[in-house]
Write an enzyme that holds these catalytic residues in place. Structure first.
Site, PDB file in Angstrom:
ATOM      1  N   SER A 560      -8.361  -1.649   4.183  1.00 45.55           N
ATOM      2  CA  SER A 560      -7.392  -2.545   3.548  1.00 45.55           C
ATOM      3  C   SER A 560      -6.789  -1.846   2.353  1.00 45.55           C
ATOM      4  CB  SER A 560      -8.092  -3.832   3.084  1.00 45.55           C
ATOM      5  OG  SER A 560      -7.240  -4.613   2.255  1.00 45.55           O
ATOM      6  N   TYR A 573     -14.849  -8.848  -1.326  1.00 45.28           N
ATOM      7  CA  TYR A 573     -14.039  -8.288  -0.237  1.00 45.28           C
ATOM      8  C   TYR A 573     -13.554  -6.882  -0.586  1.00 45.28           C
ATOM      9  CZ  TYR A 573     -10.226  -7.884   3.185  1.00 45.28           C
ATOM     10  OH  TYR A 573      -9.392  -7.455   4.187  1.00 45.28           O
TER      11      TYR A 573
END
Length: 683
Positions: A560, A573
């Site tokens: 990501s 995250y």
């Protein structure tokens, strides 16, 4: 309203019935034809035509577009210019001058058989029972005993124009005959109507079966060998999964192959019988068989109870010997004008107690090769039941295997897709980014294992791939990436379905957006178990199977931009994604020696089609940024340099770029797919 000629419609219906039953013929084996008149579009006069299954087609799925259409007057006129058996291959090119209109499909080598035989309908089939007679040492006498004068024996001759002339002459001399047994090959039957032709084909097959059942020896393949019987099912399939990558790697020494495994009862029984080594050495006989299975298979000469390590070591020794023997076979028979050797690796590998591994350029080819060798086993059993199995000479097999007409058929095949022969396992593939990746890889030629925690979602994606791209190219498996046992089961499923794995995409993930003080240990642990620990476990299992194959491979992490970009309310995250991102670098450094490339993709937030965003992450992130959830995609796009929203298909395109071959020397790289987030630029 259909414009199909009624006689052609009847031919297609007959072909579908015959081709649907494997007792009649194998996949893509045999052909059928009909003759009738149709109006010539130029002269408006009735013209005699023949419709016959074209080269490479399959009877069970034949369509009108798969038929070659020829003018009978011109086809019969070829008899007067036939230069003789030494030059009969030239006649195939002459078929092009006999085509009616655009001619439909390319005419096959069997076109002359259908055109020259004086019958309105002709079937040429490869039933196991018929080939058992065709390969029996006493085949001619047995044909007479079984069929009387209704079926005539034709000695072995390579398919072609001369064989067509031979059968036409036999039919003319034997008006009572309904068909022939072609030595070393199969059967041909004929009739004045389509139903009569079909009934005669089935009569020959049915009577051959009945004769073998009534006359055959009780144990045609010999007595059972001690220690060679089937392993218990669970143990058998576990051993097959462990062996498959090793066998696939050996079978891919010259050209990468996809694998197929079967532990059919007939295969296991064959390998448990005393005659199997001698019969394996004789090889197959029917041309359709050995064109797909090679002249003979590789068979492990150890009992089923041998330790796995001993089987692996013996496989490597036998593979070396197989390659040497195949090179010698080619050298014995090749002439100055023979095509180059296509590869010396086996297409069929037999392991007593375990089963059969078969290989091909794609999954369908691999599966069909296995089906053909199962046909060959049935033929050997039938021939040994009523006589002695006596296939055509090795030199004749070579003439067909390295026939220029077969080379021409290969040249007509379309160019392979970028990921042809590659097997991909994608985690989290039941929705969103993972689904888009699985669909794109399959569309580019890969076989795909769709792995997801949601079993129904994984199954639905695999079904979509099978229905849209190909029935053989996808399987699904429920996989919790936090469970090493389930990961091992997923890779076992890949090994049994396709022979191994070449590409793994670590995509499974989830997101919880909370400020630091609201992030508890359970939030932290869950995200790290799924993404950091899960991708580590998947990569470890992938590396093991890829090293066993010895074919290199690709591991791709869907990380990501949050692995680089520090956003608010995202500590668990972002930290898990940063862990994944560094795994890419660490594993690239470690696995390069095995030609395993490890790369990553860093997407921006993918809102549309995302399972993560639909599961609550979208609402959480929208609240962080103070925008309505339905506007989140626009918000993300607005902060990028390109002002574009990132979608699942964009991430899938990056995965293809990394694995499709153009970046073959790239490893340890992260590709941003974020439409340009300056704060996430890699440094």
């Amino acid at each position: 309203m259909s414009t199909t000629h009624p006689t052609v419609a009847a031919l297609l219906e007959r072909a579908h019935r015959l081709g649907a039953d494997p007792r009649n013929t194998n996949y893509a084996g045999g052909n059928a034809s009909c003759k009738s008149t149709a109006s010539d579009p130029v002269t408006r006069e009735d013209t005699e035509l023949m419709w016959v299954k074209g080269s490479g087609g399959d009877l069970g799925t034949l369509t009108e577009a798969g038929l070659a259409v020829l003018r009978l007057d011109r086809l019969r006129a070829l008899v007067d210019v036939y230069p003789g058996v030494d030059r009969e291959d030239e006649m195939v090119a002459a078929f092009d001058y006999c085509l009616h209109g655009k001619g439909g499909a390319a005419p096959s080598i069997d076109t002359a058989m259908h055109g020259l035989v004086d019958a309105a309908h002709v079937d040429h089939l490869h039933p196991d029972a018929g080939i058992a007679f065709a390969t029996a040492a006493e085949g001619e006498a047995l044909t007479k005993e079984c069929f009387g004068d209704r079926v005539v024996w034709v000695p072995w001759r390579r398919p072609g124009f001369q064989l067509g002339l031979d059968i036409a002459k036999i039919k003319a001399a034997n008006p009572q005959a309904i068909g022939v047994i072609l030595g070393g090959h199969g059967i041909t039957a004929w009739g004045d109507t389509s139903p009569e032709c079909e009934a005669r084909s089935l009569e020959i097959i049915r009577n051959a079966h009945a004769f073998i059942d009534a006359r055959g020896a009780a144990e045609p393949l010999g007595t059972l060998l001690e220690g060679y019987g089937p392993l218990p099912e669970a143990e058998r399939r576990a051993r097959a999964a462990a062996l498959a990558p090793v066998v696939r790697g050996l079978a891919s020494t010259d050209v990468a192959q996809v694998g197929h495994f079967t532990d059919d009862d007939a295969v296991l029984d064959f390998l448990a019988r005393e005659k199997h080594p001698a019969l394996v050495a004789l090889g197959t006989s029917c041309p359709d068989h050995f064109l797909r299975t090679k002249v003979r298979p590789l068979v492990v000469d150890l009992p089923a109870t041998a330790p796995l390590a001993d089987v692996v070591a013996r496989l490597r020794e036998l593979h070396t010997a197989y390659r040497e023997e195949y090179q010698a076979y080619y050298s014995r028979h090749a002439t100055a004008d023979s095509p180059p050797m296509r590869g010396a690796d086996p297409a069929i590998v037999l392991v007593p107690g375990v089963g059969m591994f078969s290989f091909g350029k794609d999954k369908q080819t691999a599966r069909v090769a296995g089906e053909f060798y199962l046909n060959a086993i049935n033929v050997m059993r039938g021939a040994e039941a009523i006589s002695t199995y006596a296939p055509i000479p090795e030199s004749e097999k070579f003439r067909i295997e390295y026939w220029e007409l077969e080379e021409a058929k290969l040249r007509r095949l379309p160019a392979p897709k970028p990921l042809a022969t590659r097997v991909a396992l994608v985690t989290g593939a039941g929705s969103g980014i993972g689904k888009a990746i699985a669909m794109r890889l399959a569309a580019e030629g890969a076989c795909v294992v769709v792995a997801d925690l949601n079993e129904d979602a994984a199954s639905a994606v695999a079904d979509e791939i099978r229905h849209g791209i190909g029935a053989d190219v996808a399987v699904s498996v429920r996989t919790d990436v936090t469970d090493a046992g389930q990961i091992a089961a997923a890779f076992d499923a890949a090994a049994l379905a396709f022979g191994g794995v070449d590409m793994v995409v670590n995509n499974a993930g989830l997101s919880i957006s909370k400020p630091l003080l609201q992030t508890d240990e359970a939030d932290w642990d869950l995200q790290h178990r799924v993404m950091a620990r899960g991708s580590f476990l998947v990569a470890k299992a992938a590396a093991k199977i890829m090293i066993d194959q010895g074919m290199g491979g690709d591991i791709v992490y869907i990380a990501s931009k949050n692995a680089v970009f520090a956003g608010p309310n995202n500590v668990a995250y972002g930290a898990a994604k940063a862990d994944q991102a560094h795994q890419v670098r660490l594993l690239a450094a470690e696995l390069g020696a095995h030609r395993i490339r490890v790369n990553g993709v860093n997407p921006d937030g993918v809102v549309r089609g995302s399972g993560i965003f639909a599961g609550g992450w979208g609402a959480q992130r929208a609240a962080v940024y103070g925008v309505p959830e339905e506007k989140l995609g626009e918000y993300y796009a607005g902060r990028t340099l390109l002002k574009r929203e990132v979608r699942p298909e964009h991430v899938a395109a990056a995965v293809l770029a990394l694995t499709g071959g153009d970046l073959s020397l790239t490893t340890g790289l992260h590709i941003p797919v974020d439409a340009g987030v300056a704060a996430a630029f890699l440094r």
